[in-house]
Design an enzyme around this catalytic site. Structure first.
Site, PDB file in Angstrom:
ATOM      1  N   HIS A  49      -4.457   1.503   7.475  1.00 43.03           N
ATOM      2  CA  HIS A  49      -3.108   2.076   7.589  1.00 43.03           C
ATOM      3  C   HIS A  49      -2.956   3.234   6.597  1.00 43.03           C
ATOM      4  O   HIS A  49      -2.436   4.300   6.944  1.00 43.03           O
ATOM      5  CB  HIS A  49      -2.069   0.976   7.316  1.00 43.03           C
ATOM      6  CG  HIS A  49      -0.644   1.427   7.318  1.00 43.03           C
ATOM      7  ND1 HIS A  49       0.270   1.027   8.270  1.00 43.03           N
ATOM      8  CD2 HIS A  49       0.049   2.245   6.477  1.00 43.03           C
ATOM      9  CE1 HIS A  49       1.449   1.583   8.012  1.00 43.03           C
ATOM     10  NE2 HIS A  49       1.347   2.323   6.928  1.00 43.03           N
ATOM     11  N   GLU A  50      -3.429   3.026   5.351  1.00 41.41           N
ATOM     12  CA  GLU A  50      -3.283   4.074   4.327  1.00 41.41           C
ATOM     13  C   GLU A  50      -4.180   5.281   4.613  1.00 41.41           C
ATOM     14  O   GLU A  50      -3.763   6.422   4.435  1.00 41.41           O
ATOM     15  CB  GLU A  50      -3.576   3.517   2.927  1.00 41.41           C
ATOM     16  CG  GLU A  50      -2.668   2.379   2.468  1.00 41.41           C
ATOM     17  CD  GLU A  50      -1.189   2.609   2.726  1.00 41.41           C
ATOM     18  OE1 GLU A  50      -0.727   3.760   2.702  1.00 41.41           O
ATOM     19  OE2 GLU A  50      -0.476   1.617   2.960  1.00 41.41           O
ATOM     20  N   HIS A  93      -2.641   7.537   6.991  1.00 43.59           N
ATOM     21  CA  HIS A  93      -1.643   8.428   6.372  1.00 43.59           C
ATOM     22  C   HIS A  93      -2.276   9.733   5.904  1.00 43.59           C
ATOM     23  O   HIS A  93      -1.670  10.800   5.997  1.00 43.59           O
ATOM     24  CB  HIS A  93      -1.002   7.755   5.149  1.00 43.59           C
ATOM     25  CG  HIS A  93       0.223   6.939   5.461  1.00 43.59           C
ATOM     26  ND1 HIS A  93       1.383   7.486   5.943  1.00 43.59           N
ATOM     27  CD2 HIS A  93       0.467   5.614   5.332  1.00 43.59           C
ATOM     28  CE1 HIS A  93       2.290   6.529   6.106  1.00 43.59           C
ATOM     29  NE2 HIS A  93       1.763   5.371   5.747  1.00 43.59           N
ATOM     30  N   CYS A 110       6.020   0.034   7.352  1.00 38.62           N
ATOM     31  CA  CYS A 110       5.616   1.191   6.551  1.00 38.62           C
ATOM     32  C   CYS A 110       6.815   1.625   5.719  1.00 38.62           C
ATOM     33  O   CYS A 110       7.930   1.695   6.234  1.00 38.62           O
ATOM     34  CB  CYS A 110       5.176   2.331   7.475  1.00 38.62           C
ATOM     35  SG  CYS A 110       4.730   3.843   6.602  1.00 38.62           S
ATOM     36  N   LEU A 111       6.567   1.918   4.438  1.00 40.81           N
ATOM     37  CA  LEU A 111       7.672   2.297   3.558  1.00 40.81           C
ATOM     38  C   LEU A 111       8.356   3.586   4.012  1.00 40.81           C
ATOM     39  O   LEU A 111       9.502   3.836   3.659  1.00 40.81           O
ATOM     40  CB  LEU A 111       7.172   2.451   2.120  1.00 40.81           C
ATOM     41  CG  LEU A 111       6.753   1.142   1.414  1.00 40.81           C
ATOM     42  CD1 LEU A 111       6.102   1.447   0.078  1.00 40.81           C
ATOM     43  CD2 LEU A 111       7.936   0.212   1.227  1.00 40.81           C
ATOM     44  N   GLN A 123       3.246  10.032   0.969  1.00 41.03           N
ATOM     45  CA  GLN A 123       4.513   9.286   0.976  1.00 41.03           C
ATOM     46  C   GLN A 123       5.340   9.530  -0.279  1.00 41.03           C
ATOM     47  O   GLN A 123       6.510   9.147  -0.331  1.00 41.03           O
ATOM     48  CB  GLN A 123       4.259   7.783   1.134  1.00 41.03           C
ATOM     49  CG  GLN A 123       3.721   7.401   2.522  1.00 41.03           C
ATOM     50  CD  GLN A 123       3.528   5.910   2.652  1.00 41.03           C
ATOM     51  OE1 GLN A 123       2.553   5.368   2.163  1.00 41.03           O
ATOM     52  NE2 GLN A 123       4.472   5.238   3.293  1.00 41.03           N
ATOM     53  N   GLY A 144       0.835  -1.190   0.000  1.00 42.02           N
ATOM     54  CA  GLY A 144       0.000   0.000   0.000  1.00 42.02           C
ATOM     55  C   GLY A 144       0.872   1.242   0.000  1.00 42.02           C
ATOM     56  O   GLY A 144       2.060   1.181   0.346  1.00 42.02           O
TER      57      GLY A 144
HETATM   58 CO    CO Z   1       2.661   3.524   5.782  1.00 43.02          CO
END
Ligand code: CO
Length: 173
Positions: A132-133, A136, A90-91, A51, A46
């Site tokens: 989670h997204e 963000h 998380c990236l 991000q 995701g």
């Molecule tokens: Co994340």
């Protein structure tokens, strides 16, 4: 399409509440395409627009296994149910993994890239990735929800049967 640089914590944009999308134009389509390409290159499940440096309410989730990519524009959570604790990454936080409690079930309303409205229900890991997204987009980062930090080496210590699951759980979002 282009692979974009992934913004890492503690960049201020990650803590911003993102803006609603009002124009469903070619620029939005390009953003979604760039996000997908960037997510695949980073081996994530995701990605949210902030991000890659765009503070707008756009996020994607790709559960793999032949499933269609979920594109969420202006997503809103309309129902949640149950609860489950699983490991997340998380990236924007390379190397950080932790147990996070989230609803087991979620229903959202969101828009497609063409502006049309849709509803989606998801469970378990898919619900987790979606939530989670969406976090963000509200400037909420998963580190604030970690109840136990998990060392990546723990993924390798589990028995063979659960390795596949553990690795999936440890994927980045
Ligand atoms: Co994340």
């Amino acid at each position: 399409m282009a692979i974009r640089e992934i913004v890492k914590y503690p960049a201020p944009i990650l803590k911003q509440k993102c803006k609603e999308v009002v124009k469903f134009d070619q620029k939005l389509a390009m953003l979604l395409d760039d996000m997908y390409e960037t997510m695949v290159a980073a081996d994530g499940v995701g990605l949210a627009a902030p991000q890659i440096g765009e503070a707008v309410r756009v996020a994607i989730v790709d559960m793999g296994e032949g499933q269609e990519v979920i594109e969420m524009v202006n997503p809103v959570v309309t129902a949640i149910g149950g609860s489950e604790v699983e490991v997340e990454g998380c990236l924007s936080f390379p190397g950080l993994y932790g147990e996070v409690e989230r609803p087991f079930f979620v229903r959202i309303e969101a828009q497609e890239r063409d502006g049309s409205l849709y509803e989606l229900e998801a469970e378990d890991y898919e619900a987790r990735a979606i939530l989670h997204e969406i976090d963000h987009l509200n400037g909420v980062l998963f580190d604030s929800k970690i109840i136990r930090v998990v060392d990546p080496s723990e993924f390798e210590e589990v028995d063979e049967e659960s390795i596949e699951t553990e690795q999936k759980e440890g994927e980045h979002q």
